[in-house]
Design an enzyme around this catalytic site. Sequence first.
Site, PDB file in Angstrom:
ATOM      1  N   ASN A   7       0.889  25.678 -30.105  1.00 37.14           N
ATOM      2  CA  ASN A   7       0.379  27.041 -29.985  1.00 37.14           C
ATOM      3  C   ASN A   7      -0.977  27.092 -30.693  1.00 37.14           C
ATOM      4  O   ASN A   7      -1.039  27.056 -31.911  1.00 37.14           O
ATOM      5  CB  ASN A   7       1.379  28.011 -30.639  1.00 37.14           C
ATOM      6  CG  ASN A   7       0.849  29.435 -30.706  1.00 37.14           C
ATOM      7  OD1 ASN A   7      -0.153  29.771 -30.079  1.00 37.14           O
ATOM      8  ND2 ASN A   7       1.541  30.276 -31.470  1.00 37.14           N
ATOM      9  N   LYS A  20      -2.983  29.523 -30.840  1.00 34.79           N
ATOM     10  CA  LYS A  20      -3.327  30.857 -31.355  1.00 34.79           C
ATOM     11  C   LYS A  20      -4.771  31.198 -30.943  1.00 34.79           C
ATOM     12  O   LYS A  20      -5.218  30.755 -29.886  1.00 34.79           O
ATOM     13  CB  LYS A  20      -3.101  30.922 -32.863  1.00 34.79           C
ATOM     14  CG  LYS A  20      -1.697  30.413 -33.238  1.00 34.79           C
ATOM     15  CD  LYS A  20      -1.290  30.659 -34.653  1.00 34.79           C
ATOM     16  CE  LYS A  20       0.122  30.144 -34.854  1.00 34.79           C
ATOM     17  NZ  LYS A  20       0.632  30.405 -36.198  1.00 34.79           N
ATOM     18  N   HIS A  58       5.892  36.278 -30.447  1.00 34.72           N
ATOM     19  CA  HIS A  58       5.490  35.556 -31.665  1.00 34.72           C
ATOM     20  C   HIS A  58       5.380  36.548 -32.830  1.00 34.72           C
ATOM     21  O   HIS A  58       4.980  37.699 -32.636  1.00 34.72           O
ATOM     22  CB  HIS A  58       4.150  34.850 -31.442  1.00 34.72           C
ATOM     23  CG  HIS A  58       3.840  33.863 -32.522  1.00 34.72           C
ATOM     24  ND1 HIS A  58       3.345  34.251 -33.741  1.00 34.72           N
ATOM     25  CD2 HIS A  58       4.013  32.522 -32.583  1.00 34.72           C
ATOM     26  CE1 HIS A  58       3.212  33.168 -34.515  1.00 34.72           C
ATOM     27  NE2 HIS A  58       3.611  32.108 -33.826  1.00 34.72           N
ATOM     28  N   GLU A  96       3.268  36.909 -35.037  1.00 40.28           N
ATOM     29  CA  GLU A  96       1.926  37.484 -35.227  1.00 40.28           C
ATOM     30  C   GLU A  96       1.709  38.667 -34.285  1.00 40.28           C
ATOM     31  O   GLU A  96       1.051  39.635 -34.641  1.00 40.28           O
ATOM     32  CB  GLU A  96       0.861  36.383 -35.039  1.00 40.28           C
ATOM     33  CG  GLU A  96       0.861  35.436 -36.232  1.00 40.28           C
ATOM     34  CD  GLU A  96       0.499  33.999 -35.909  1.00 40.28           C
ATOM     35  OE1 GLU A  96      -0.022  33.719 -34.819  1.00 40.28           O
ATOM     36  OE2 GLU A  96       0.770  33.140 -36.780  1.00 40.28           O
ATOM     37  N   GLU A 127      11.065  30.554 -36.012  1.00 36.44           N
ATOM     38  CA  GLU A 127       9.888  30.390 -36.854  1.00 36.44           C
ATOM     39  C   GLU A 127       9.972  31.341 -38.045  1.00 36.44           C
ATOM     40  O   GLU A 127       9.588  32.522 -37.931  1.00 36.44           O
ATOM     41  CB  GLU A 127       8.614  30.707 -36.058  1.00 36.44           C
ATOM     42  CG  GLU A 127       8.408  29.838 -34.843  1.00 36.44           C
ATOM     43  CD  GLU A 127       6.934  29.793 -34.436  1.00 36.44           C
ATOM     44  OE1 GLU A 127       6.394  28.681 -34.375  1.00 36.44           O
ATOM     45  OE2 GLU A 127       6.325  30.864 -34.205  1.00 36.44           O
ATOM     46  N   GLY A 152       1.955  28.553 -41.219  1.00 32.26           N
ATOM     47  CA  GLY A 152       0.600  28.379 -41.749  1.00 32.26           C
ATOM     48  C   GLY A 152       0.537  28.293 -43.266  1.00 32.26           C
ATOM     49  O   GLY A 152      -0.534  28.413 -43.848  1.00 32.26           O
ATOM     50  N   SER A 175       4.740  25.161 -40.093  1.00 31.06           N
ATOM     51  CA  SER A 175       4.183  24.032 -40.856  1.00 31.06           C
ATOM     52  C   SER A 175       4.769  22.676 -40.435  1.00 31.06           C
ATOM     53  O   SER A 175       4.977  21.796 -41.269  1.00 31.06           O
ATOM     54  CB  SER A 175       4.357  24.261 -42.364  1.00 31.06           C
ATOM     55  OG  SER A 175       3.625  25.408 -42.770  1.00 31.06           O
TER      56      SER A 175
HETATM   57  P1  13P Z   1       1.898  26.495 -38.137  1.00 32.49           P
HETATM   58  O1  13P Z   1       2.419  25.220 -37.513  1.00 32.49           O
HETATM   59  O2  13P Z   1       0.421  26.517 -38.276  1.00 32.49           O
HETATM   60  O3  13P Z   1       2.648  26.831 -39.380  1.00 32.49           O
HETATM   61  O4  13P Z   1       2.217  27.675 -37.084  1.00 32.49           O
HETATM   62  C1  13P Z   1       3.497  27.805 -36.568  1.00 32.49           C
HETATM   63  C2  13P Z   1       3.479  28.788 -35.463  1.00 32.49           C
HETATM   64  O5  13P Z   1       3.326  29.968 -35.676  1.00 32.49           O
HETATM   65  C3  13P Z   1       3.601  28.268 -34.085  1.00 32.49           C
HETATM   66  O6  13P Z   1       3.801  29.301 -33.181  1.00 32.49           O
END
Ligand code: 13P
Length: 251
Positions: free
Chosen positions: A10, A12, A96, A98, A168, A174, A213
């Site tokens: 992803n 983003k 997601h 976010e 997640e 992150g 992560s």
């Molecule tokens: P990270 O791998 O950067 O922690 O992000 C995970 C994520 O949100 C994937 O959708």
Amino acid sequence: MERKPLIAGNWKMHKTLADAREFAGAFAAGPDEWPGVDVVVCPPFTALAALQEAFEGSAVMLGAQDMFYEKQGAYTGEISGSMLQDLSCRFVIVGHSERREFIREMDEFIGLKVHAALIQGLTPILCVGENLKQREQGKALGFVRGQVEKALVDLSSAEMGGVVIAYEPIWAIGTGKTATSEEAERMCQAIRMTVAGMAGGVAQEMRILYGGSVNKENIAELMREPNIDGALVGGASLKAAEFRGIIEQAR
Ligand code: 13P
């Protein structure tokens, strides 16, 4: 029940068109590059057409990061499943954390998107996961179960089998803090049991991913768990060599 591992990246809101083309050049893969594992890249909408061309005939499949639930109409700014199909997308991330946080997406709305994705021939990757406070208060399990139930409530059992769920935990996204493989397994198992309660045996066919992560050092241990069928990778999917390393380790 054998479930084919799935590693999805992803991106983003990262990468210009030039950056995306550079990644594709470095990530070029033959059609049989990774037998036994599905590999998906989910770039921003703006890079889908370029990657469609770059990944044609390769082992890399394309996914989008979101879609709207209507097929077409007066929905300014939105993208439909059939538009994503035009760009050879096979997958779409839905719900997601976010988007739940910054765009205020609610469970019911996410459920409509999951259903629309299935009807429009895409595999939804439904994201669920608790925040740090919920985890500290011991409410994570109940919260995640609720997210799963609310997003899948209107699906038939057969439809549920076509959904991918990504667990997640928000505190692991992150942050460099991964859930331990035991913690991730416990939740992925609970998710499978929740789906089994709704749809019976189909739950054994459903792929459940871990995200938060993930990198090439921790993926193998996560994948050893019986209920973790792959990963949704953020930051580490932006670099071709790192993402390739994750896929190799996952195999
Ligand atoms: P990270 O791998 O950067 O922690 O992000 C995970 C994520 O949100 C994937 O959708």
